[in-house]
Structures are given as C-alpha cells and as structure tokens.
Design a protein around this motif. Structure first.
Motif, PDB file in Angstrom:
ATOM      1  N   ALA A 219       0.824  -1.218   0.000  1.00  0.00           N
ATOM      2  CA  ALA A 219       0.000   0.000   0.000  1.00  0.00           C
ATOM      3  C   ALA A 219       0.860   1.271   0.000  1.00  0.00           C
ATOM      4  CB  ALA A 219      -0.946  -0.022   1.200  1.00  0.00           C
ATOM      5  N   PRO A 220       1.825   1.385   0.916  1.00  0.00           N
ATOM      6  CA  PRO A 220       2.640   2.606   0.874  1.00  0.00           C
ATOM      7  C   PRO A 220       3.443   2.743  -0.409  1.00  0.00           C
ATOM      8  CG  PRO A 220       3.363   1.156   2.659  1.00  0.00           C
ATOM      9  CD  PRO A 220       2.140   0.559   2.085  1.00  0.00           C
ATOM     10  N   LEU A 221       3.946   1.617  -0.938  1.00  0.00           N
ATOM     11  CA  LEU A 221       4.708   1.711  -2.186  1.00  0.00           C
ATOM     12  C   LEU A 221       3.818   2.184  -3.328  1.00  0.00           C
ATOM     13  CD1 LEU A 221       7.121  -1.374  -2.164  1.00  0.00           C
ATOM     14  CD2 LEU A 221       7.659   1.039  -1.829  1.00  0.00           C
ATOM     15  N   ALA A 222       2.575   1.727  -3.334  1.00  0.00           N
ATOM     16  CA  ALA A 222       1.647   2.159  -4.383  1.00  0.00           C
ATOM     17  C   ALA A 222       1.405   3.661  -4.270  1.00  0.00           C
ATOM     18  CB  ALA A 222       0.334   1.385  -4.255  1.00  0.00           C
ATOM     19  N   LEU A 223       1.208   4.130  -3.065  1.00  0.00           N
ATOM     20  CA  LEU A 223       0.978   5.570  -2.868  1.00  0.00           C
ATOM     21  C   LEU A 223       2.196   6.384  -3.303  1.00  0.00           C
ATOM     22  CD1 LEU A 223      -0.803   5.484   0.624  1.00  0.00           C
ATOM     23  CD2 LEU A 223      -1.838   6.087  -1.571  1.00  0.00           C
ATOM     24  N   VAL A 224       3.354   5.918  -2.914  1.00  0.00           N
ATOM     25  CA  VAL A 224       4.586   6.637  -3.279  1.00  0.00           C
ATOM     26  C   VAL A 224       4.791   6.600  -4.791  1.00  0.00           C
ATOM     27  CG1 VAL A 224       7.099   6.466  -3.145  1.00  0.00           C
ATOM     28  CG2 VAL A 224       5.749   6.394  -1.068  1.00  0.00           C
ATOM     29  N   ALA A 225       4.494   5.465  -5.392  1.00  0.00           N
ATOM     30  CA  ALA A 225       4.657   5.348  -6.846  1.00  0.00           C
ATOM     31  C   ALA A 225       3.748   6.330  -7.570  1.00  0.00           C
ATOM     32  CB  ALA A 225       4.356   3.916  -7.280  1.00  0.00           C
ATOM     33  N   LEU A 226       2.527   6.463  -7.060  1.00  0.00           N
ATOM     34  CA  LEU A 226       1.598   7.421  -7.687  1.00  0.00           C
ATOM     35  C   LEU A 226       2.174   8.835  -7.629  1.00  0.00           C
ATOM     36  CD1 LEU A 226      -1.880   6.160  -6.368  1.00  0.00           C
ATOM     37  CD2 LEU A 226      -0.970   6.000  -8.692  1.00  0.00           C
ATOM     38  N   GLU A 227       2.766   9.135  -6.493  1.00  0.00           N
ATOM     39  CA  GLU A 227       3.345  10.485  -6.348  1.00  0.00           C
ATOM     40  C   GLU A 227       4.550  10.669  -7.268  1.00  0.00           C
ATOM     41  OE1 GLU A 227       3.661  12.555  -2.898  1.00  0.00           O
ATOM     42  OE2 GLU A 227       2.061  11.547  -1.814  1.00  0.00           O
ATOM     43  N   LEU A 228       5.389   9.635  -7.319  1.00  0.00           N
ATOM     44  CA  LEU A 228       6.579   9.756  -8.162  1.00  0.00           C
ATOM     45  C   LEU A 228       6.216   9.843  -9.637  1.00  0.00           C
ATOM     46  CD1 LEU A 228       9.036   7.277  -6.364  1.00  0.00           C
ATOM     47  CD2 LEU A 228       9.170   9.763  -6.453  1.00  0.00           C
ATOM     48  N   LEU A 229       5.083   9.221  -9.991  1.00  0.00           N
ATOM     49  CA  LEU A 229       4.647   9.285 -11.392  1.00  0.00           C
ATOM     50  C   LEU A 229       3.925  10.593 -11.708  1.00  0.00           C
ATOM     51  CD1 LEU A 229       3.370   5.597 -11.811  1.00  0.00           C
ATOM     52  CD2 LEU A 229       5.401   6.630 -12.836  1.00  0.00           C
ATOM     53  N   GLY A 230       3.675  11.358 -10.660  1.00  0.00           N
ATOM     54  CA  GLY A 230       3.083  12.677 -10.849  1.00  0.00           C
ATOM     55  C   GLY A 230       1.599  12.666 -11.117  1.00  0.00           C
ATOM     56  N   VAL A 231       0.924  11.601 -10.741  1.00  0.00           N
ATOM     57  CA  VAL A 231      -0.516  11.545 -11.006  1.00  0.00           C
ATOM     58  C   VAL A 231      -1.342  12.053  -9.807  1.00  0.00           C
ATOM     59  CG1 VAL A 231      -0.321   9.663 -12.653  1.00  0.00           C
ATOM     60  CG2 VAL A 231      -0.631   9.156 -10.218  1.00  0.00           C
ATOM     61  N   VAL A 232      -0.660  12.419  -8.726  1.00  0.00           N
ATOM     62  CA  VAL A 232      -1.375  12.922  -7.550  1.00  0.00           C
ATOM     63  C   VAL A 232      -1.441  14.449  -7.625  1.00  0.00           C
ATOM     64  CG1 VAL A 232      -1.366  13.053  -5.026  1.00  0.00           C
ATOM     65  CG2 VAL A 232      -0.575  10.980  -6.176  1.00  0.00           C
ATOM     66  N   PRO A 233      -2.653  15.020  -7.507  1.00  0.00           N
ATOM     67  CA  PRO A 233      -2.760  16.480  -7.526  1.00  0.00           C
ATOM     68  C   PRO A 233      -1.933  17.103  -6.400  1.00  0.00           C
ATOM     69  CG  PRO A 233      -4.929  15.444  -7.590  1.00  0.00           C
ATOM     70  CD  PRO A 233      -3.950  14.359  -7.333  1.00  0.00           C
ATOM     71  N   GLY A 234      -1.367  18.234  -6.634  1.00  0.00           N
ATOM     72  CA  GLY A 234      -0.482  18.912  -5.689  1.00  0.00           C
ATOM     73  C   GLY A 234      -0.960  18.964  -4.256  1.00  0.00           C
ATOM     74  N   PRO A 235      -2.191  19.422  -4.001  1.00  0.00           N
ATOM     75  CA  PRO A 235      -2.637  19.536  -2.611  1.00  0.00           C
ATOM     76  C   PRO A 235      -2.722  18.195  -1.887  1.00  0.00           C
ATOM     77  CG  PRO A 235      -4.102  20.722  -4.112  1.00  0.00           C
ATOM     78  CD  PRO A 235      -3.180  19.941  -4.958  1.00  0.00           C
ATOM     79  N   LEU A 236      -2.846  17.121  -2.659  1.00  0.00           N
ATOM     80  CA  LEU A 236      -2.985  15.800  -2.029  1.00  0.00           C
ATOM     81  C   LEU A 236      -1.633  15.115  -1.788  1.00  0.00           C
ATOM     82  CD1 LEU A 236      -6.050  14.114  -3.776  1.00  0.00           C
ATOM     83  CD2 LEU A 236      -5.863  14.897  -1.417  1.00  0.00           C
ATOM     84  N   ALA A 237      -0.602  15.663  -2.353  1.00  0.00           N
ATOM     85  CA  ALA A 237       0.703  14.981  -2.313  1.00  0.00           C
ATOM     86  C   ALA A 237       1.193  14.752  -0.885  1.00  0.00           C
ATOM     87  CB  ALA A 237       1.729  15.792  -3.099  1.00  0.00           C
ATOM     88  N   ALA A 238       1.204  15.797  -0.107  1.00  0.00           N
ATOM     89  CA  ALA A 238       1.721  15.659   1.260  1.00  0.00           C
ATOM     90  C   ALA A 238       0.847  14.740   2.116  1.00  0.00           C
ATOM     91  CB  ALA A 238       1.848  17.032   1.904  1.00  0.00           C
ATOM     92  N   PRO A 239      -0.480  14.897   2.118  1.00  0.00           N
ATOM     93  CA  PRO A 239      -1.304  13.978   2.909  1.00  0.00           C
ATOM     94  C   PRO A 239      -1.165  12.522   2.481  1.00  0.00           C
ATOM     95  CG  PRO A 239      -2.583  15.882   2.241  1.00  0.00           C
ATOM     96  CD  PRO A 239      -1.284  15.968   1.518  1.00  0.00           C
ATOM     97  N   LEU A 240      -1.049  12.286   1.169  1.00  0.00           N
ATOM     98  CA  LEU A 240      -0.897  10.890   0.730  1.00  0.00           C
ATOM     99  C   LEU A 240       0.462  10.325   1.131  1.00  0.00           C
ATOM    100  CD1 LEU A 240      -2.556  10.519  -2.793  1.00  0.00           C
ATOM    101  CD2 LEU A 240      -3.289   9.618  -0.595  1.00  0.00           C
ATOM    102  N   ALA A 241       1.472  11.142   1.076  1.00  0.00           N
ATOM    103  CA  ALA A 241       2.797  10.694   1.536  1.00  0.00           C
ATOM    104  C   ALA A 241       2.746  10.383   3.033  1.00  0.00           C
ATOM    105  CB  ALA A 241       3.842  11.763   1.248  1.00  0.00           C
ATOM    106  N   ALA A 242       2.041  11.230   3.762  1.00  0.00           N
ATOM    107  CA  ALA A 242       1.903  11.002   5.207  1.00  0.00           C
ATOM    108  C   ALA A 242       1.167   9.697   5.469  1.00  0.00           C
ATOM    109  CB  ALA A 242       1.161  12.180   5.851  1.00  0.00           C
ATOM    110  N   LEU A 243       0.146   9.428   4.656  1.00  0.00           N
ATOM    111  CA  LEU A 243      -0.597   8.174   4.817  1.00  0.00           C
ATOM    112  C   LEU A 243       0.315   6.979   4.537  1.00  0.00           C
ATOM    113  CD1 LEU A 243      -3.256   6.660   5.298  1.00  0.00           C
ATOM    114  CD2 LEU A 243      -3.775   6.949   2.860  1.00  0.00           C
TER     115      LEU A 243
END
Lengths: 281, 220
Positions: A219-243
């Motif tokens: 689960a965390p790797l999937a979330l991080v991968a989404l962020e690294l691929l740039g598909v996460v909207p900016g405002p959600l990046a930090a909360p998703l990384a925190a999750l």
C-alpha cells in the motif's frame, strides 16, 4: 527425536517491552532518516525532538516493565556483555548530541544518525541474545529489527511531511527503498524460522507478516509510486505521503508487538532419550 | 577446581514432587514459584505409552546466557559453577528470564501467601528483597558454603547438600563435584548414559540426566 512439553508464550516481557522496541526503533529511524534527508534548521530540530521523544518513550516503557524502577541506573553496570546496558549507553550519548543539534549545532546531525543506528543495532542484539526464545535468538533478527526501525523512522518522517515540508522524489524514493529492504529482510527471516518455530509462534508471525507485506509495503509503495509518477494532484501529495508513512510505520510496529507478545514462545523442555526402566542398574 | 553439578537419574525418578516440596520449604518460595519442579511427560498413544518424570530448574550453566544479558551484573557465576543473583542489584527487568532456555527464573511482583494472608511461618521467612527481582534455584548455596566451612562434603553430608537431593525418596537426585573423578556424580556419570538438556545451545548445563546404564543388558 526429542520428547517434551510443547513450547509456550513467554510472559516475562509484555507490551511494555515491545513498546521499547517499537518506539526506540521509530525514534532512531526518524533521527537517521532526518539526517539522510538533509533536514535543516527548525525542521531538523523538530525531527530531532520527535525522534528523541520516541526513544525516551520507549525507555520509559522499559522503566515501567522493571520490577525495581528506582534502581534503574543499575542498567548501566554491565557494558562488557549486556546489550541492554549498551543500548542505555548509546542513548546516554545520543540524547546530549540531539539536544546540541536542537540548540544550534546542526553539523552533528550525521553523528546523531550514527548513534541512532547504533541504538537500534543494540536493540536488535538484545533480542538476539535472548537464547530462551527461538524467534528472537535467530541471527536474522538483527537485520530485521534494524530494517524495521529505519523503515518506521522513514514512515514517521513522511507523516511529518505536511509540517516540515521536506519531500520530493529523492525522499520518497529513499522511503520506498527502505520499505522494500524491510520486506525482503522479513521474508528472509521468515524463511529461516519457518521450520524451527513452534506452530503458535509461527502462525502469529505469519499474520503480522501479511499485514507488513500488504498494509506496510504494497500500500505505501503504491501511494509513493503514484506520487513519483506525478498523477497525484499537488494539494494531495503531502497527505498521501503522510498516509504512506503511517501505514509503513504502523505495520512495522505491529510486527514488533507480535514478535514480543505473541511469537515469543520459549523452547519448552526436551529430552533426547526416554529413561530405560526395568533393567538392573 | 570445583564444579558443583546435579545429576537426575530419570530411571529412578517417580515424580513424587518431594524435591519440589523440600525446595519450597528450604527456600520459602511463594505460591507459583518452584525453583525445583518435576515435569510429568507422557508420550505415545495407547497402548504404546511411555512416561518420564524430569526434574528441572536452574541448570547452573557453564556459559549462562542469563549472566551475559544481565545489565546490572546481579547474575554472576562463582568459581565453583554456581550461578547466583544479587537481589540488591537486580532491577527486575526480566531479561535474564527470556534469555534462560530452561524457564528457571521467576519474578514475583508482590508478596503472595498460600492462603491469602501470611501464616506465622510465612511471615517469619518472608523477604522483601526477593520481590520484583529475578529468583531461581541456588543449589542451596548457603548450605553448601556453611557445610564447607564445617569441613563437610556437599553431596555426601546432608547438612551441606541441596534440600531437593536430601529429600529425594528414590535417590534419583545426586549432587557433587564434577571436577573430582572420585565424587558420587562423576562416578555415576562414568557408568551410565546421560545427556544435558538443550545441549545444542552451548550453555553447558551443570545438570545431567541419566537415562540408561552403560553396562550391557543383563549385567548386574
């Protein structure tokens, strides 16, 4: 072939002892990760305070576990052979270094990271030295405890991301690597103990291992991968990384809790021969 | 040198627990604490069933893992092989208890008595120093030391011998100096087949279990 009663869960160390390995590992990992991530200024001070606070909480758990807490300083008497003493000594050096960083000596960050690694290494050797518990004395426990401490620390670093703001691809990638290393070390440990542990101990570890593999790794790797691929909207990046960080840290903590309180089966008693009776002797 | 050791002849032990009671009496241990206990093991399925009674307790190891892990040096090993605990140093962390592969250590958090309140005999022998710290079999070290001072021989003279050995109704327990080839335990081990528990861990237990005679079958 041996004969004897089945092993059973040790009752000398409970969740309080597990708390030391959980909080101490997280705190040490957080300090190490903060240094590796290049935290500076107030962010470094805050992370240092959080890391030291976690380690202090862990040591307080030990304090609660001891039968004679007023003699707690006696823990320092045996550095020659006891990893518990060495853990305490390492903490005794780490705390002033951490405080110095908070007070304005950021150049000591790498020293603090090294001491934090030494601290979590001492914790791993503490379990390794517990010869009465097969799941703990297994040599692969050392890399497992170190790897979980680092991954959990990295997780807590990401949990604090919305506050300290130190993110970016390198930090997320390093977190991902640590989480991956942890799961590989776990699988290696699991393979080594699969044939030797008592059924109950192994079953408990298996449950915690599944949580680690799915909730704490995939689960965390999937979330991080989404962020690294740039598909996460900016405002959600930090909360998703925190999750992602929270999931990785929580799964590691759960594994340690189970390791101490449910997989800590002793070896039982075993005799290699039954007595030969009815013969003159 | 002297190496005090105990030998349990499993062929002789009948599981009467007299050694356990004698230990409780000699050392005034609280309910639930058995420095010397006897395991009752059953194996197999009817009609092929075997049973063994196995006295256990602190094995007074050559390389005691409990001593290595102890952060306060409360656990020590004497030159004669007896592993001791200094109750005034022990912090009661329980590390020694998880390091011991023989489940020999106990920690009693508060005073316990057989029937709730302390009976007169219990009150007289209660020792606060043993609360919330690790305790275990001492090989009745006080008896040994006092006996040696009087010129007695532990394992031979009852006054200098551990209470469990004295009490054993079938002479299944023996105590003596392993470094003396003429001692009772050395002689017993020389003529029997024996083992030590969890030998593979390298602790070098000072507790030996006899399971068979070394002589050919039918030899008196």
């Amino acid at each position: 072939m041996t004969y004897g009663p089945n092993p059973w869960q040790q009752t000398h160390w409970d969740a309080r002892a597990a708390g030391n390995f959980i909080c101490g590992g997280c705190g040490a990992g957080l300090i190490a990760f903060a240094a590796l991530a290049g935290a500076e200024g107030r962010a470094l001070s805050g992370l240092m305070v959080a890391g030291l606070g976690l380690i202090a909480a862990g040591l307080f758990c030990v304090f609660l576990e001891t039968g004679r807490p007023l003699r707690a300083m006696n823990v320092l008497i045996n550095p020659r052979t006891s990893w518990m003493t060495r853990e305490a000594f390492t903490a005794a050096v780490l705390f002033p270094v951490g405080v110095a960083i908070v007070l304005g000596a950021p150049h000591l960050a790498l020293l603090a990271a090294a001491l934090a690694l030494a601290f979590v290494f001492c914790q791993s050797r503490m379990l390794r030295a517990a010869k009465g518990i097969p799941a703990w004395r297994e040599p692969a426990i050392v890399p497992l405890i170190v790897a979980t401490g680092l991954a959990e620390g990295a997780g807590w670093f990401l949990v604090g991301l919305p506050v300290h703001g130190i993110g970016g691809a390198p930090v997320l990638a390093l977190f991902g690597v640590l989480v991956l290393v942890r799961v590989f070390v776990w699988l290696a440990y699991r393979r080594r103990v699969a044939a030797t542990l008592a059924r109950g101990a192994f079953d408990a570890l298996e449950g915690a291992g599944r949580v680690l593999q799915v909730g704490g790794t995939l689960a965390p790797l999937a979330l991080v991968a989404l962020e690294l691929l740039g598909v996460v909207p900016g405002p959600l990046a930090a909360p998703l990384a925190a999750l992602a960080g929270l999931l990785a840290a929580a799964a590691g903590a759960y594994l340690k809790l189970v390791l101490v309180t449910r997989a800590g089966f002793n070896q039982g008693f075993a005799i290699p021969h039954l007595p030969v009776r009815g013969q003159p002797h | 040198m002297t190496r005090w050791a105990m030998v349990a002849d499993l062929r002789r032990c009948v599981g009467c627990q007299t050694c356990t009671a004698a230990c409780r009496h000699a050392n005034a241990t609280p309910p639930g604490v058995q420095w010397r206990r006897v395991l009752d093991m059953e194996f197999g399925t009817y009609p092929d069933v075997r049973r063994a009674f196995v006295p256990v307790g602190c094995q007074h190891c050559e390389n005691p893992p409990c001593m290595d892990v102890c952060p306060s040096t409360a656990t020590r090993k004497r030159d004669d092989g007896i592993v001791t605990i200094d109750y005034d140093l022990c912090i009661g962390c329980g590390y020694c208890a998880v390091a011991c592969p023989y489940q020999a250590r106990y920690k009693t958090q508060k005073a316990l008595f057989a029937y709730g309140g302390a009976m007169q005999s219990e009150a007289k022998r209660h020792d606060d120093a043993r609360l919330a710290v690790a305790t275990k079999c001492t090989f009745c070290v006080d008896r040994i030391d006092a006996g040696l001072e009087k010129g007695l021989r532990p394992g031979v003279d009852p006054e200098a011998t551990p209470a469990c050995v004295n009490a054993c109704i079938s002479q299944a327990l023996a105590f003596g100096d392993l470094d003396d080839p003429q001692s009772n335990v050395s002689q017993l081990l020389a003529r029997t087949k024996h083992f030590r528990m969890h030998e593979e861990l390298g602790t070098g237990p000072g507790f030996h279990y006899v399971w068979d005679s070394d002589a050919p079958r039918g030899t008196p």
